[in-house]
Design a protein around this motif. Structure first.
Motif, PDB file in Angstrom:
ATOM      1  N   ALA A 202       0.809  -1.221   0.000  1.00 49.39           N
ATOM      2  CA  ALA A 202       0.000   0.000   0.000  1.00 49.39           C
ATOM      3  C   ALA A 202       0.838   1.265   0.000  1.00 49.39           C
ATOM      4  O   ALA A 202       0.413   2.283  -0.548  1.00 49.39           O
ATOM      5  CB  ALA A 202      -0.931   0.009   1.206  1.00 49.39           C
ATOM      6  N   ILE A 203       2.022   1.229   0.592  1.00 51.69           N
ATOM      7  CA  ILE A 203       2.839   2.437   0.673  1.00 51.69           C
ATOM      8  C   ILE A 203       4.071   2.330  -0.214  1.00 51.69           C
ATOM      9  O   ILE A 203       4.271   3.140  -1.115  1.00 51.69           O
ATOM     10  CB  ILE A 203       3.249   2.723   2.137  1.00 51.69           C
ATOM     11  N   VAL A 204       4.881   1.318   0.027  1.00 58.58           N
ATOM     12  CA  VAL A 204       6.176   1.214  -0.662  1.00 58.58           C
ATOM     13  C   VAL A 204       5.983   0.959  -2.149  1.00 58.58           C
ATOM     14  O   VAL A 204       6.502   1.697  -2.996  1.00 58.58           O
ATOM     15  CB  VAL A 204       7.050   0.127  -0.001  1.00 58.58           C
ATOM     16  N   LEU A 205       5.234  -0.079  -2.491  1.00 57.81           N
ATOM     17  CA  LEU A 205       5.061  -0.424  -3.909  1.00 57.81           C
ATOM     18  C   LEU A 205       4.265   0.645  -4.656  1.00 57.81           C
ATOM     19  O   LEU A 205       4.607   0.994  -5.794  1.00 57.81           O
ATOM     20  CB  LEU A 205       4.393  -1.789  -4.044  1.00 57.81           C
ATOM     21  N   SER A 206       3.224   1.194  -4.033  1.00 53.95           N
ATOM     22  CA  SER A 206       2.413   2.199  -4.731  1.00 53.95           C
ATOM     23  C   SER A 206       3.230   3.455  -5.029  1.00 53.95           C
ATOM     24  O   SER A 206       3.178   3.985  -6.144  1.00 53.95           O
ATOM     25  CB  SER A 206       1.167   2.550  -3.917  1.00 53.95           C
ATOM     26  N   ASN A 207       4.015   3.929  -4.070  1.00 49.22           N
ATOM     27  CA  ASN A 207       4.829   5.119  -4.318  1.00 49.22           C
ATOM     28  C   ASN A 207       5.937   4.846  -5.329  1.00 49.22           C
ATOM     29  O   ASN A 207       6.281   5.724  -6.125  1.00 49.22           O
ATOM     30  CB  ASN A 207       5.408   5.641  -3.002  1.00 49.22           C
ATOM     31  N   THR A 208       6.489   3.643  -5.320  1.00 44.38           N
ATOM     32  CA  THR A 208       7.493   3.282  -6.321  1.00 44.38           C
ATOM     33  C   THR A 208       6.863   3.254  -7.715  1.00 44.38           C
ATOM     34  O   THR A 208       7.489   3.674  -8.695  1.00 44.38           O
ATOM     35  CB  THR A 208       8.130   1.931  -5.973  1.00 44.38           C
ATOM     36  N   LEU A 209       5.620   2.792  -7.801  1.00 45.93           N
ATOM     37  CA  LEU A 209       4.922   2.809  -9.095  1.00 45.93           C
ATOM     38  C   LEU A 209       4.654   4.235  -9.569  1.00 45.93           C
ATOM     39  O   LEU A 209       4.682   4.508 -10.773  1.00 45.93           O
ATOM     40  CB  LEU A 209       3.618   2.018  -9.005  1.00 45.93           C
TER      41      LEU A 209
ATOM     42  N   PRO B 261      13.078   4.297 -10.046  1.00 47.50           N
ATOM     43  CA  PRO B 261      12.368   3.377  -9.144  1.00 47.50           C
ATOM     44  C   PRO B 261      13.314   2.592  -8.234  1.00 47.50           C
ATOM     45  O   PRO B 261      12.967   2.294  -7.086  1.00 47.50           O
ATOM     46  CB  PRO B 261      11.624   2.431 -10.078  1.00 47.50           C
ATOM     47  N   LEU B 262      14.500   2.270  -8.730  1.00 47.99           N
ATOM     48  CA  LEU B 262      15.457   1.527  -7.905  1.00 47.99           C
ATOM     49  C   LEU B 262      15.968   2.366  -6.735  1.00 47.99           C
ATOM     50  O   LEU B 262      16.241   1.836  -5.656  1.00 47.99           O
ATOM     51  CB  LEU B 262      16.622   1.027  -8.759  1.00 47.99           C
ATOM     52  N   VAL B 263      16.080   3.665  -6.940  1.00 52.44           N
ATOM     53  CA  VAL B 263      16.490   4.562  -5.849  1.00 52.44           C
ATOM     54  C   VAL B 263      15.293   4.818  -4.928  1.00 52.44           C
ATOM     55  O   VAL B 263      15.450   4.903  -3.697  1.00 52.44           O
ATOM     56  CB  VAL B 263      17.046   5.879  -6.411  1.00 52.44           C
ATOM     57  N   ALA B 264      14.100   4.929  -5.505  1.00 51.97           N
ATOM     58  CA  ALA B 264      12.906   5.252  -4.719  1.00 51.97           C
ATOM     59  C   ALA B 264      12.470   4.086  -3.833  1.00 51.97           C
ATOM     60  O   ALA B 264      11.978   4.307  -2.718  1.00 51.97           O
ATOM     61  CB  ALA B 264      11.766   5.648  -5.635  1.00 51.97           C
ATOM     62  N   LEU B 265      12.652   2.870  -4.302  1.00 52.48           N
ATOM     63  CA  LEU B 265      12.178   1.703  -3.556  1.00 52.48           C
ATOM     64  C   LEU B 265      12.751   1.620  -2.139  1.00 52.48           C
ATOM     65  O   LEU B 265      11.990   1.556  -1.164  1.00 52.48           O
ATOM     66  CB  LEU B 265      12.457   0.423  -4.336  1.00 52.48           C
ATOM     67  N   PRO B 266      14.082   1.654  -1.978  1.00 51.06           N
ATOM     68  CA  PRO B 266      14.592   1.615  -0.598  1.00 51.06           C
ATOM     69  C   PRO B 266      14.265   2.887   0.192  1.00 51.06           C
ATOM     70  O   PRO B 266      14.116   2.845   1.404  1.00 51.06           O
ATOM     71  CB  PRO B 266      16.097   1.426  -0.752  1.00 51.06           C
ATOM     72  N   ALA B 267      14.145   4.019  -0.501  1.00 48.89           N
ATOM     73  CA  ALA B 267      13.814   5.259   0.206  1.00 48.89           C
ATOM     74  C   ALA B 267      12.400   5.186   0.805  1.00 48.89           C
ATOM     75  O   ALA B 267      12.176   5.639   1.926  1.00 48.89           O
ATOM     76  CB  ALA B 267      13.924   6.440  -0.736  1.00 48.89           C
ATOM     77  N   PHE B 268      11.466   4.632   0.053  1.00 49.83           N
ATOM     78  CA  PHE B 268      10.096   4.504   0.568  1.00 49.83           C
ATOM     79  C   PHE B 268       9.995   3.395   1.603  1.00 49.83           C
ATOM     80  O   PHE B 268       9.072   3.396   2.418  1.00 49.83           O
ATOM     81  CB  PHE B 268       9.106   4.254  -0.567  1.00 49.83           C
TER      82      PHE B 268
END
Length: 142
Positions: free
Chosen positions: A97-104, A133-140
């Motif tokens: 709900a948070i990590v994957l959606s924001n990465t998308l 997205p690779l940088v955003a994924l761990p950040a989220f």
């Protein structure tokens, strides 16, 4: 002082005797604005993005030699899935709900950039499309 009617809102002028300043206050009692929660807005926006996916795909089929619409359609699809996941927050794990959606959302923005560049005849920025997205994924995920 009598209230003035402007549009559907009433403007009431009050005089503060201590500060000798007049304060305008809008009273929106007569507007009757509906109460819409954030989840309803997310679902409505997701439905709009689903319609945009269909519209862009249909336009791309008609204008087959045009470059870039496939990336924009993929971006809108990413926005749709991200908004759908985000609106399910509380019903599904926060990882989705948070990590994957924001990465998308970040991936969708990168795909819009790539599709726009292709439309204008510029080379695509695949580094941005993959790196964002690779940088955003761990950040989220923090």
């Amino acid at each position: 002082m009598a209230p003035r009617i402007v549009g559907r809102a009433r403007i009431v002028q009050h005089v503060d005797r201590r500060a000798s300043a007049s304060i305008l206050r809008l009273s929106f009692d007569s507007l009757m604005l509906p109460q819409i929660d954030a989840r309803t807005l997310f679902v409505a926006t997701a439905i709009i993005f689903a319609g945009l996916v269909v519209s862009v795909v249909l336009a791309w089929r008609e204008l087959g030699k045009l470059k870039g619409p496939e990336k924009v359609a993929a971006a809108y699809l990413g926005f749709f899935v991200g908004l759908t996941l985000f609106s399910l927050r509380g019903s599904i794990p926060d990882l989705f709900a948070i990590v994957l959606s924001n990465t998308l959302f970040v991936l969708g923005a990168a795909l819009v950039l790539e599709g726009t560049r292709l439309f204008y005849g510029l080379p695509p920025t695949r580094r941005v499309t993959f790196a964002a997205p690779l940088v955003a994924l761990p950040a989220f995920a923090l």
